[in-house]
Design a protein around this motif. Structure first.
Motif, PDB file in Angstrom:
ATOM      1  N   GLN A 132       3.180  -1.349   4.193  1.00  0.00           N
ATOM      2  CA  GLN A 132       2.985   0.167   3.946  1.00  0.00           C
ATOM      3  C   GLN A 132       3.958   1.069   3.435  1.00  0.00           C
ATOM      4  N   GLN A 172       0.935  -1.168  -0.032  1.00  0.00           N
ATOM      5  CA  GLN A 172      -0.071   0.124  -0.195  1.00  0.00           C
ATOM      6  C   GLN A 172       0.970   1.267  -0.027  1.00  0.00           C
ATOM      7  N   ASP A 222      -0.320   7.019   0.006  1.00  0.00           N
ATOM      8  CA  ASP A 222      -1.842   7.785  -0.266  1.00  0.00           C
ATOM      9  C   ASP A 222      -3.005   6.693  -0.427  1.00  0.00           C
ATOM     10  N   GLY A 223      -2.654   5.563   0.021  1.00  0.00           N
ATOM     11  CA  GLY A 223      -3.769   4.525   0.006  1.00  0.00           C
ATOM     12  C   GLY A 223      -4.046   3.551  -0.938  1.00  0.00           C
ATOM     13  N   TYR A 224      -3.149   3.750  -1.801  1.00  0.00           N
ATOM     14  CA  TYR A 224      -3.489   2.559  -3.143  1.00  0.00           C
ATOM     15  C   TYR A 224      -2.444   1.319  -2.975  1.00  0.00           C
ATOM     16  N   GLU A 266      -4.141  -0.597   8.604  1.00  0.00           N
ATOM     17  CA  GLU A 266      -4.889   0.307   7.387  1.00  0.00           C
ATOM     18  C   GLU A 266      -4.497   1.915   7.607  1.00  0.00           C
ATOM     19  N   ARG A 275      -7.586   1.332  -5.151  1.00  0.00           N
ATOM     20  CA  ARG A 275      -7.995   1.959  -4.044  1.00  0.00           C
ATOM     21  C   ARG A 275      -9.244   1.539  -3.197  1.00  0.00           C
ATOM     22  N   GLN A 334     -12.089   4.518   0.923  1.00  0.00           N
ATOM     23  CA  GLN A 334     -11.210   5.688   0.885  1.00  0.00           C
ATOM     24  C   GLN A 334     -11.827   6.416  -0.151  1.00  0.00           C
TER      25      GLN A 334
END
Length: 200
Positions: free
Chosen positions: A118, A38, A41-43, A200, A146, A150
């Motif tokens: 991450q 990940q 920016d969350g992807y 997360e 994503r 989010q």
């Protein structure tokens, strides 16, 4: 216990119909690993395996992924991350082991360690790193996915600096054919990563 073998024998005992009929004691006993990676920016990043590969050509799979060829799993992950994305281990912020999973019949029930990782890089930065990765031709292309919790993710887009897709489109449509272990691993992570779990 680690045992010496060749990747050709691994493919034979886990992929070939004749090899899959061997008793477990005669098979390679290979184990792999993969990471749901990940970006900051969350992807999540996935790669389409090259059509020239012997195993699962054209399928979408986690990036990075590889065979466990050392008792040090971090070293294996570190090498695969650098080779497949061009990103060094210094770009990893957090990592968790989520599960040890069976790959299913399509990969001869090989076992796979599933990690969540991450990075401190955004999706656009990681995509730029990928352009100069040593093993970038292992994957014909990448997509950045994503999760639905989010907000602001388009259903499918290749505009901007990196290709992207929404999680539902990636799992259920849009022309993506996922390896079974990637699909099940992503669903497991989706359950665990909702607010309150802590990965997360």
């Amino acid at each position: 216990r680690l045992q010496r073998s060749s990747f050709r024998y691994v493919l034979y005992t886990h992929i070939a119909e004749e090899g899959q009929s061997l008793p477990p004691s005669k098979r390679a006993g290979a184990c792999g690993l993969m990471a749901l990676t990940q970006t900051e920016d969350g992807y999540l990043v996935f790669g389409q395996r090259s059509h020239s590969l012997a195993c699962m050509p054209g399928y979408w799979h986690c990036v990075p992924a590889g065979q466990v060829d050392s008792p040090d799993l971090q070293t294996v992950l570190q090498n695969e991350l650098l080779e497949e994305t061009g990103a060094g281990w210094d770009k990893v912020k957090r990592i968790h082991l989520l599960a040890l999973m069976d790959c299913g019949a399509e990969q001869g029930h090989k076992f796979e360690f599933l990690f969540w990782m991450q990075l401190s890089l955004g999706a656009d930065e990681l995509f730029r790193h990928y352009q100069s990765a040593e093993d970038r031709h292992e994957h014909e292309r990448l997509v950045f996915v994503r999760p639905p919790w989010q907000r602001g993710a388009p259903a499918v887009s290749s505009s901007g600096s990196f290709p992207r897709a929404g999680l539902r489109v990636f799992l259920e449509g849009g022309g993506f054919v996922l390896t079974d272990i990637t699909r099940r691993g992503l669903r497991l992570w989706s359950e665990l990563a909702r607010p309150g779990f802590g990965v997360e």
